[in-house]
Design a protein around this motif. Structure first.
Motif, mmCIF file in Angstrom:
data_model
loop_
_atom_site.group_PDB
_atom_site.id
_atom_site.type_symbol
_atom_site.label_atom_id
_atom_site.label_comp_id
_atom_site.label_asym_id
_atom_site.label_seq_id
_atom_site.Cartn_x
_atom_site.Cartn_y
_atom_site.Cartn_z
ATOM 1 N N ALA A 4 0.862 -1.176 0.000
ATOM 2 C CA ALA A 4 0.000 0.000 0.000
ATOM 3 C C ALA A 4 0.900 1.228 0.000
ATOM 4 O O ALA A 4 1.838 1.318 0.796
ATOM 5 N N VAL A 5 0.615 2.133 -0.910
ATOM 6 C CA VAL A 5 1.336 3.406 -0.982
ATOM 7 C C VAL A 5 0.321 4.477 -0.565
ATOM 8 O O VAL A 5 -0.679 4.686 -1.244
ATOM 9 N N ILE A 6 0.570 5.102 0.578
ATOM 10 C CA ILE A 6 -0.369 6.050 1.174
ATOM 11 C C ILE A 6 0.294 7.424 1.182
ATOM 12 O O ILE A 6 1.323 7.618 1.830
ATOM 13 N N CYS A 7 -0.302 8.350 0.437
ATOM 14 C CA CYS A 7 0.301 9.665 0.237
ATOM 15 C C CYS A 7 -0.639 10.771 0.708
ATOM 16 O O CYS A 7 -1.835 10.718 0.436
ATOM 17 N N LEU A 55 -2.459 3.818 -3.402
ATOM 18 C CA LEU A 55 -2.216 2.835 -4.448
ATOM 19 C C LEU A 55 -1.972 1.492 -3.793
ATOM 20 O O LEU A 55 -1.375 1.421 -2.716
ATOM 21 N N LEU A 56 -2.387 0.457 -4.440
ATOM 22 C CA LEU A 56 -2.025 -0.902 -4.054
ATOM 23 C C LEU A 56 -1.261 -1.465 -5.238
ATOM 24 O O LEU A 56 -1.809 -1.574 -6.340
ATOM 25 N N ILE A 57 0.029 -1.760 -5.016
ATOM 26 C CA ILE A 57 0.894 -2.191 -6.107
ATOM 27 C C ILE A 57 1.565 -3.520 -5.778
ATOM 28 O O ILE A 57 1.706 -3.886 -4.615
ATOM 29 N N SER A 58 1.972 -4.199 -6.815
ATOM 30 C CA SER A 58 2.738 -5.433 -6.678
ATOM 31 C C SER A 58 4.204 -5.102 -6.924
ATOM 32 O O SER A 58 4.535 -4.412 -7.898
ATOM 33 N N VAL A 83 4.743 10.206 2.255
ATOM 34 C CA VAL A 83 4.498 8.981 1.498
ATOM 35 C C VAL A 83 4.888 7.818 2.397
ATOM 36 O O VAL A 83 6.005 7.768 2.905
ATOM 37 N N GLU A 84 3.937 6.913 2.614
ATOM 38 C CA GLU A 84 4.184 5.700 3.389
ATOM 39 C C GLU A 84 4.029 4.507 2.456
ATOM 40 O O GLU A 84 3.073 4.452 1.684
#
Length: 97
Positions: A4-7, A55-58, A83-84
């Motif tokens: 999870a990319v938390i901005c 965002l949820l990224i692989s 940004v986490e």
């Protein structure tokens, strides 16, 4: 592995977000085509205006996920205050499960 990319946007930077949005969407479309992007969308403030992103990224590992997140045109434009990037386990409603 999923991340999870938390901005969170810098306060008062909605104009920067909107002017950078076409490049951001193009970048997301590329990630989506590659199968890297699972979920994406903005956080909204109390007035319904975008104030951050999730965002949820692989990615293969945390460092790769961080490097990918750093390529976001929003990040490159200086939109984000924070940004986490966190490992994520998609348990419920995962279409790939």
């Amino acid at each position: 592995m999923l991340f999870a990319v938390i901005c969170a946007d810098k306060p008062g930077h909605l104009d920067l977000r909107m002017s950078t949005r076409p490049a951001h969407v193009e970048w997301l479309n590329g990630l989506n085509s590659a199968g890297t992007l699972k979920i994406a969308g903005p956080f909204l403030d109390q007035d319904g205006k975008p104030c951050g992103s999730m965002l949820l990224i692989s990615a293969s590992d945390l460092e790769s996920a961080r490097a990918l997140a750093a390529q976001d045109p929003y990040a490159l434009a200086g939109l984000f205050e924070t940004v986490e990037v966190k490992p994520y386990n998609w348990v419920f409603n995962n279409p790939e499960a």
